[in-house]
Write an enzyme that holds these catalytic residues in place. Structure first.
Site, PDB file in Angstrom:
ATOM      1  N   HIS A 129       0.821  -1.214   0.000  1.00 46.56           N
ATOM      2  CA  HIS A 129       0.000   0.000   0.000  1.00 46.56           C
ATOM      3  C   HIS A 129       0.855   1.264   0.000  1.00 46.56           C
ATOM      4  O   HIS A 129       1.880   1.334   0.670  1.00 46.56           O
ATOM      5  CB  HIS A 129      -0.955   0.009   1.202  1.00 46.56           C
ATOM      6  CG  HIS A 129      -0.238   0.105   2.514  1.00 46.56           C
ATOM      7  ND1 HIS A 129       0.084   1.317   3.080  1.00 46.56           N
ATOM      8  CD2 HIS A 129       0.235  -0.854   3.337  1.00 46.56           C
ATOM      9  CE1 HIS A 129       0.719   1.100   4.214  1.00 46.56           C
ATOM     10  NE2 HIS A 129       0.824  -0.211   4.399  1.00 46.56           N
ATOM     11  N   HIS A 172      13.164  -1.644 -12.170  1.00 46.34           N
ATOM     12  CA  HIS A 172      13.078  -3.092 -12.366  1.00 46.34           C
ATOM     13  C   HIS A 172      13.033  -3.730 -10.980  1.00 46.34           C
ATOM     14  O   HIS A 172      13.988  -3.620 -10.213  1.00 46.34           O
ATOM     15  CB  HIS A 172      14.296  -3.598 -13.132  1.00 46.34           C
ATOM     16  CG  HIS A 172      14.220  -5.056 -13.433  1.00 46.34           C
ATOM     17  ND1 HIS A 172      14.141  -5.527 -14.713  1.00 46.34           N
ATOM     18  CD2 HIS A 172      14.192  -6.143 -12.629  1.00 46.34           C
ATOM     19  CE1 HIS A 172      14.081  -6.855 -14.688  1.00 46.34           C
ATOM     20  NE2 HIS A 172      14.103  -7.234 -13.424  1.00 46.34           N
TER      21      HIS A 172
END
Length: 99
Positions: A21, A30
């Site tokens: 969250h 990446h």
């Protein structure tokens, strides 16, 4: 990906990676397999998180930084630097000049 997480353009989030969250993955980042960004963690542009790396809640990693496999970011990390270990420390080369 969890509630209110944000993913930048062209970011790659691999298998079994977790973006919790309020976390932010910067453009071109990446995130390798098994890496975890905990709540409100932030990666900058083109950050690379190695397999199994962790960024603790609320911690930021600067643009173009590398967090090696299994490393844990417990404090904010500067950009354009490679970090390894638990807790993550700046990687310093011990090699001498090329021969």
């Amino acid at each position: 990906m969890s509630a209110l997480a944000r993913i930048g353009d062209a970011a790659v989030i691999n298998t079994s990676a977790v973006v919790e969250h309020d976390a932010v993955v910067g453009a071109g980042a990446h995130i390798a397999p098994g890496a975890v960004l905990l709540g409100a963690a932030v990666t900058g542009l083109q950050v690379f998180l190695g397999s199994g790396a962790r960024i603790l809640p609320g911690i930021s990693v600067g643009d173009f930084a590398v967090l090696g496999a299994g490393a844990v970011a417990t404090r904010p990390l500067a950009g354009m630097t490679t970090y390894v270990g638990v807790p993550a420390q700046r990687l310093v080369s011990t090699k001498g000049p090329a021969s």
